[in-house]
Design an enzyme around this catalytic site. Structure first.
Site, mmCIF file in Angstrom:
data_model
loop_
_atom_site.group_PDB
_atom_site.id
_atom_site.type_symbol
_atom_site.label_atom_id
_atom_site.label_comp_id
_atom_site.label_asym_id
_atom_site.label_seq_id
_atom_site.Cartn_x
_atom_site.Cartn_y
_atom_site.Cartn_z
ATOM 1 N N ASN A 100 0.867 -1.186 0.000
ATOM 2 C CA ASN A 100 0.000 0.000 0.000
ATOM 3 C C ASN A 100 0.901 1.233 0.000
ATOM 4 O OD1 ASN A 100 -1.803 2.059 0.522
ATOM 5 N ND2 ASN A 100 -2.275 1.395 2.614
ATOM 6 N N TRP A 101 1.007 1.846 -1.157
ATOM 7 C CA TRP A 101 1.937 2.990 -1.292
ATOM 8 C C TRP A 101 1.388 4.265 -0.656
ATOM 9 C CZ3 TRP A 101 4.548 3.085 -6.819
ATOM 10 C CH2 TRP A 101 5.171 1.850 -7.039
ATOM 11 N N LYS A 102 0.115 4.252 -0.327
ATOM 12 C CA LYS A 102 -0.550 5.441 0.223
ATOM 13 C C LYS A 102 -0.337 6.642 -0.717
ATOM 14 C CE LYS A 102 -0.119 3.345 4.711
ATOM 15 N NZ LYS A 102 -0.096 3.468 6.164
ATOM 16 N N HIS B 219 -9.489 1.116 4.721
ATOM 17 C CA HIS B 219 -8.218 1.323 5.431
ATOM 18 C C HIS B 219 -8.455 2.274 6.611
ATOM 19 C CE1 HIS B 219 -4.174 2.657 6.354
ATOM 20 N NE2 HIS B 219 -3.766 1.533 5.809
ATOM 21 N N GLU C 87 -6.908 4.721 7.689
ATOM 22 C CA GLU C 87 -6.736 6.152 7.382
ATOM 23 C C GLU C 87 -7.985 6.704 6.693
ATOM 24 O OE1 GLU C 87 -2.991 5.650 5.380
ATOM 25 O OE2 GLU C 87 -2.087 5.107 7.298
ATOM 26 N N GLU D 18 -5.253 -4.883 10.690
ATOM 27 C CA GLU D 18 -4.268 -3.830 10.900
ATOM 28 C C GLU D 18 -4.597 -3.051 12.176
ATOM 29 O OE1 GLU D 18 -2.262 -2.710 6.914
ATOM 30 O OE2 GLU D 18 -4.046 -1.481 7.153
ATOM 31 N N GLY E 100 2.456 2.506 10.701
ATOM 32 C CA GLY E 100 3.383 3.622 10.517
ATOM 33 C C GLY E 100 4.079 4.060 11.798
ATOM 34 N N SER F 105 3.464 -1.797 10.364
ATOM 35 C CA SER F 105 4.913 -1.791 10.598
ATOM 36 C C SER F 105 5.596 -3.120 10.249
ATOM 37 C CB SER F 105 5.230 -1.385 12.042
ATOM 38 O OG SER F 105 4.812 -0.041 12.267
ATOM 39 N N GLY G 68 2.839 -1.074 4.269
ATOM 40 C CA GLY G 68 2.840 0.342 3.913
ATOM 41 C C GLY G 68 4.251 0.822 3.631
ATOM 42 N N GLY G 69 4.862 1.449 4.602
ATOM 43 C CA GLY G 69 6.181 2.072 4.432
ATOM 44 C C GLY G 69 7.223 1.193 3.760
HETATM 45 P P1 PGA Z 1 2.832 0.490 7.583
HETATM 46 O O1 PGA Z 1 1.355 0.645 6.985
HETATM 47 O O2 PGA Z 1 3.387 -0.812 7.047
HETATM 48 O O3 PGA Z 1 3.583 1.687 7.097
HETATM 49 O O4 PGA Z 1 2.690 0.438 9.063
HETATM 50 C C1 PGA Z 1 0.518 -0.453 6.803
HETATM 51 C C2 PGA Z 1 -0.792 -0.013 6.214
HETATM 52 O O5 PGA Z 1 -1.277 1.070 6.544
HETATM 53 O O6 PGA Z 1 -1.390 -0.740 5.391
#
Ligand code: PGA
Length: 252
Positions: free
Chosen positions: A9-11, A94, A96, A166, A172, A213, A234-235
């Site tokens: 997930n590149w956001k 998600h 967010e 999640e 993050g 994470s 994500g990251g």
């Molecule tokens: P993260 O994000 O790996 O940066 O913690 C995961 C996500 O939001 O899907």
């Protein structure tokens, strides 16, 4: 046997030019890894560029969100049919989106129905906030999100759904959950909620990922758990070596 599944997930990261660079840098390495379903989810603006580079690679493409209506006066939104032109997958609900854009379980549910209609594989995110975690509400929250989000699809479509557990406090933050704790939530809360809706067979067929994470260094701990079928990353999905390492460790 559930096929392992890893999605990046590149956001809201990477321009079109940067997407071309990153996809080019990772696709040849990802192609060599078999036995795992791999999906990249760049921002909407970059999907066409990624599509052109990934065609025929065996690497899937996903959107990070979509609207539930087919078309109309929804300024700034993207319709499921538009996503389907380029993508096989879509991330729904998600945390967010839930936290910053007011997505409720009902909205996630409408989007899931749209995913079914358009033949998109949904990656539905569930997970408790830090406050809910600290007040022991994890079971209640993920059960509710799973039941309300996943209800109402056909028996044929249900096993295609991918769920991502999640915990919001792990996203993050560099503070990942543990493999054991994630496994408990998936095995004891999420799969039973799915079984309530679609029966035990579907509950055992659906892939449930861990997200929050995940890195090349801790991925193996999650993948070694019997009920964790992969990761939503994500990251670390923006870093070639890290993401390739995560994908290669997910093989069954
Ligand atoms: P993260 O994000 O790996 O940066 O913690 C995961 C996500 O939001 O899907």
């Amino acid at each position: 046997m559930r096929t392992p599944f890893v999605a990046g997930n590149w956001k809201m990261n990477k321009t079109i030019a940067e997407t071309r660079d990153l996809v080019s840098a990772m696709s040849s390495k990802l192609r060599e890894i078999s036995g795992v379903e791999k999906v990249l989810c760049p921002p909407f603006m970059s999907l066409a560029a990624a599509f052109a580079l990934l065609e025929g690679s065996g690497i899937g493409l996903g959107a990070q969100n979509m609207h539930w209506e087919e078309k109309g006066a929804f300024t700034g939104e993207v319709a499921p049919g538009m996503v389907k032109e380029l993508c096989g997958y879509v991330i729904l609900g998600h945390s967010e989106r839930r936290a910053y854009f007011g997505e409720t379980d009902e909205i996630v549910h409408r989007k899931l129905i749209a995913a079914q209609k358009f033949g998109l594989t949904p990656i539905v995110c569930v997970g408790e906030t830090l406050e809910q975690y600290e007040s022991n509400q994890t079971r209640e929250v993920v059960t509710r999100q799973t039941s309300l989000g996943l209800k109402g699809v056909s028996a044929e479509f249900a096993p295609r759904i991918v769920v991502a557990y999640e915990p919001v406090w792990a996203i993050g933050t560099g503070r990942a959950s543990t493999g054991e704790a994630a496994n408990v939530v998936i095995k004891d809360f999420i799969r039973p909620a799915i079984a309530e809706l679609y029966g035990e067979q579907a509950a055992q067929a659906i892939r449930v990922l861990y997200g929050g994470s995940v890195t090349g260094a801790n991925a193996a701990e999650f993948f070694s758990q019997p009920d964790v079928d992969g990761a939503l990353v994500g990251g670390a999905s923006l870093k070639v070596d890290d993401f390739v390492q995560i994908v290669s460790q997910s093989k069954s």
